[in-house]
Design a protein around this motif. Structure first.
Motif, PDB file in Angstrom:
ATOM      1  N   LYS A  58     -53.415 -12.065   7.551  1.00  0.00           N
ATOM      2  CA  LYS A  58     -53.596 -11.013   6.535  1.00  0.00           C
ATOM      3  C   LYS A  58     -52.512  -9.944   6.649  1.00  0.00           C
ATOM      4  O   LYS A  58     -52.071  -9.393   5.660  1.00  0.00           O
ATOM      5  CB  LYS A  58     -54.967 -10.369   6.668  1.00  0.00           C
ATOM      6  CG  LYS A  58     -56.099 -11.357   6.536  1.00  0.00           C
ATOM      7  CD  LYS A  58     -56.873 -11.135   5.299  1.00  0.00           C
ATOM      8  CE  LYS A  58     -57.979 -12.179   5.179  1.00  0.00           C
ATOM      9  NZ  LYS A  58     -57.989 -12.716   3.843  1.00  0.00           N
ATOM     10  N   TRP A  59     -52.115  -9.622   7.870  1.00  0.00           N
ATOM     11  CA  TRP A  59     -51.061  -8.631   8.122  1.00  0.00           C
ATOM     12  C   TRP A  59     -49.830  -9.428   8.533  1.00  0.00           C
ATOM     13  O   TRP A  59     -49.639  -9.783   9.679  1.00  0.00           O
ATOM     14  CB  TRP A  59     -51.488  -7.683   9.236  1.00  0.00           C
ATOM     15  CG  TRP A  59     -50.716  -6.409   9.368  1.00  0.00           C
ATOM     16  CD1 TRP A  59     -49.387  -6.212   9.142  1.00  0.00           C
ATOM     17  CD2 TRP A  59     -51.228  -5.153   9.797  1.00  0.00           C
ATOM     18  NE1 TRP A  59     -49.039  -4.919   9.399  1.00  0.00           N
ATOM     19  CE2 TRP A  59     -50.164  -4.239   9.804  1.00  0.00           C
ATOM     20  CE3 TRP A  59     -52.490  -4.708  10.179  1.00  0.00           C
ATOM     21  CZ2 TRP A  59     -50.324  -2.912  10.184  1.00  0.00           C
ATOM     22  CZ3 TRP A  59     -52.629  -3.393  10.553  1.00  0.00           C
ATOM     23  CH2 TRP A  59     -51.564  -2.500  10.557  1.00  0.00           C
ATOM     24  N   PHE A  80     -48.845  -7.088   3.740  1.00  0.00           N
ATOM     25  CA  PHE A  80     -50.180  -7.663   3.812  1.00  0.00           C
ATOM     26  C   PHE A  80     -50.297  -8.786   2.789  1.00  0.00           C
ATOM     27  O   PHE A  80     -49.743  -8.702   1.695  1.00  0.00           O
ATOM     28  CB  PHE A  80     -51.246  -6.599   3.507  1.00  0.00           C
ATOM     29  CG  PHE A  80     -51.450  -5.626   4.633  1.00  0.00           C
ATOM     30  CD1 PHE A  80     -52.464  -5.818   5.550  1.00  0.00           C
ATOM     31  CD2 PHE A  80     -50.622  -4.525   4.774  1.00  0.00           C
ATOM     32  CE1 PHE A  80     -52.650  -4.931   6.594  1.00  0.00           C
ATOM     33  CE2 PHE A  80     -50.797  -3.625   5.813  1.00  0.00           C
ATOM     34  CZ  PHE A  80     -51.817  -3.829   6.725  1.00  0.00           C
TER      35      PHE A  80
END
Length: 96
Positions: free
Chosen positions: A39-40, A56
């Motif tokens: 996600k990051w 992100f």
């Protein structure tokens, strides 16, 4: 959905060091968990500033909002978000 996020951190000068260190430790653990999940995707420190640029990769605006507001340092951050999309001249197929 890809987002470019700038985070500027401003921990109050009068915050006790042990409290600040505990918050930073929780922040590191949470951010690394998000990085491992994909996600990051990227995080870069800004030289000479307590700030970062991050990318992100999330499902929605709401998911990004939930992630950012759950950051332990969130109360001490100024955050700016820019939505991104793949450039038609990009040679990388995985930058969707």
């Amino acid at each position: 959905m890809l987002f470019h996020v700038r985070m500027d951190v401003n921990i109050p000068a009068d915050m006790p060091a042990n409290v600040a260190n505990e918050i930073k430790a929780r922040e590191k653990e949470y951010s690394q968990e998000l990085q491992r999940s994909g996600k990051w995707r990227h995080i870069w420190r800004l030289v000479g500033e307590y700030a970062n640029y991050s990318i992100f990769d999330v499902e929605s605006n709401a998911e990004l909002h939930d992630i950012l507001t759950a950051l332990p340092l969130f109360p001490y951050m100024k955050i700016s978000v820019t939505p991104l999309c793949r450039h038609p001249s990009s040679v990388r197929d995985n930058d969707a």
